[in-house]
Design a protein around this motif. Structure first.
Motif, mmCIF file in Angstrom:
data_model
loop_
_atom_site.group_PDB
_atom_site.id
_atom_site.type_symbol
_atom_site.label_atom_id
_atom_site.label_comp_id
_atom_site.label_asym_id
_atom_site.label_seq_id
_atom_site.Cartn_x
_atom_site.Cartn_y
_atom_site.Cartn_z
ATOM 1 N N THR A 186 -2.926 0.693 -4.383
ATOM 2 C CA THR A 186 -2.575 -0.636 -3.896
ATOM 3 C C THR A 186 -1.833 -1.386 -4.993
ATOM 4 N N GLY A 196 -8.951 -2.101 -1.027
ATOM 5 C CA GLY A 196 -9.124 -0.657 -0.974
ATOM 6 C C GLY A 196 -10.479 -0.231 -0.446
ATOM 7 N N LEU A 241 0.857 -1.180 0.000
ATOM 8 C CA LEU A 241 0.000 0.000 0.000
ATOM 9 C C LEU A 241 0.893 1.230 0.000
#
Length: 452
Positions: free
Chosen positions: A371, A381, A349
């Motif tokens: 991501t 997400g 991330l």
């Protein structure tokens, strides 16, 4: 000793620390076990270069050569003072940690820290032979000599500057006392050290009191050396600067006022500074001046990352010194830039949190993320966003107990986020300017652990 080439095997490696974020990349443990990568700067690099001159060694930087540009104050004043830069933007006086092979029997002088970091490439049996530092004494390497650890000093460069002034004086008056180096300190080195002292002491600002009598005395000495105005010592073997007025408050005030009023030598007139006060302010501004950096460099300048507990996945947050509206013109493709950062730092991330935009009402900063599709499922997400929107009700007790969650308003009103698409693959939201990475990253780590 550094194995820079086959002919250089008698030098001393001078390892500069990074008080703002540790050594070897600037790591420091944070609230959630996260690792900072915050670029230190001028004081660290200048002290290593000064010690290398005094001990006829090699100054080693605890970062990669391409990262010198991210140390904004250091890069700019090194260039202004006249140090040699290579085509790749690195300075010739520094060896870079990732290019130095570990070697047994290394002899190391520590500057701006006083305990050898095992992550630095000096070999298991490295011997610390000297220390010049102004931080709290960690009581390591008792046999080092000189071992000058003075927490009262405003700058590690004060300790090195004192020795440089003494060397200048011995050369000028042909002292019989052996000097550290056969050649007198060059003016660019004196200017570099004085600049570091000016920055670390905030221009000798009496409101901040980041200086000691030693800093004042040494700065006067360096200015005298640059003006070729050093005074002959009373005795030929006098190897200390005059300390007799250190406990005299009135004498210190007089010396301070004289220092504030002294006109700087041209080699110190960085950004037109005329006094040490102006020099400190100019360097403070330079530290935060990212106008000539690319977007990719800005994303790597102040970085924080951590591993999600129970996984091998990392979350990282870049802290931008620019607002989102000023950052985006420097980044043609935000998604690709954040993915490149993820690849470089091995992140699942990848996030940027920008400087607060005070033109907004209320003042807010932008939180934007991507991501890595190879490491996280597409559902991650949306699930993470839902968890953030549910704060504070879903925060664990250990995070609720941290004072910053109260002072940043998170316990009362959450993160006040509202996510939307910035561009394909990039989600973003405004959050209040008082919210920082010190609360955001631990929160993300907690939710990521639950989601994964």
């Amino acid at each position: 000793e550094l194995p820079l080439d086959d002919d250089d095997d008698d030098g001393v490696a001078v390892g500069a620390g990074d008080a703002e974020g540790g050594v070897a990349g600037g790591e420091e443990e944070g609230l959630g076990g996260e690792r900072w990568e915050q670029r230190g700067g001028l004081g660290h690099d200048a002290s290593a270069i000064a010690a290398a001159h005094l001990m006829e060694g090699v100054a080693m930087a605890p970062f990669r050569r391409e990262e010198l540009a991210l140390r904004r104050d250091a890069a700019q004043i090194l260039k202004f003072c006249g140090f040699e830069f290579r085509e790749d933007g690195s300075v010739a006086e520094l060896a870079y940690a990732d290019e130095v092979a570990p070697r047994d029997g290394s002899k190391v002088a520590l500057t701006d820290h006083n305990k050898l970091d095992p992550r630095l490439p000096f070999g298991a049996d490295a011997e610390v032979i000297a220390i010049f530092d102004h931080h709290a004494d960690e009581n390591s390497h008792a046999s080092a000599f000189p071992r000058d650890v003075d927490p009262a000093a405003g700058s590690a460069c004060t300790l090195l500057g004192e020795r440089l002034v003494l060397e200048c004086r011995k050369h000028k008056f042909k002292s019989s006392v052996e000097t550290y180096n056969a050649a007198p300190p060059p003016k660019e080195l004196l200017a570099l050290v004085a600049s570091a002292i000016a920055l670390d002491t905030r221009g000798f600002d009496p409101k901040q009191l980041k200086y000691s009598p030693r800093d004042v005395r040494v700065c006067h000495g360096i200015f005298d050396a640059l003006e070729d105005n050093l005074q002959k010592p009373e005795t030929d073997d006098d190897d200390v600067l005059d300390e007799e007025d250190d406990d005299d408050d009135e004498a210190l005030q007089i010396a301070l006022e004289e220092l504030w009023q002294r006109k700087l030598a041209p080699v110190l007139a960085f950004r037109g500074a005329k006094t040490v006060v102006e020099l400190g302010k100019a360097l403070e501004h330079a530290r935060h001046d990212v106008s000539d950096l690319s977007g990719a460099q800005i994303l790597r300048m102040d970085f924080k990352q951590a591993t999600v507990e129970g996984t091998s996945l990392d979350v990282g947050i870049a802290g931008s010194l620019l607002t989102f509206k000023d950052l985006t013109p420097k980044i043609a493709d935000m998604r690709q830039s954040l993915l490149d950062l993820a690849k470089d730092k091995n992140l699942a991330l990848s996030i940027v949190m920008t400087e607060t935009d005070k033109s907004l009402s209320p003042p807010s900063r932008t939180f934007a993320y991507v991501t890595d599709p190879d490491k996280l499922p597409a559902t991650f997400g949306p699930a993470l966003e839902a968890a953030i929107l549910a704060v504070p009700g879903n925060l664990p007790d250990d995070l609720k107990a941290l004072p910053l969650f109260k002072t940043q308003g998170i316990l009362d009103a959450g993160f006040r986020a509202s996510f939307s698409d910035f561009s394909p693959g990039v989600r973003h939201t405004l959050v209040p300017g008082e919210i920082t990475r010190k609360t955001t990253l631990p929160t993300l780590l907690h939710f990521a652990k639950d989601l994964l």
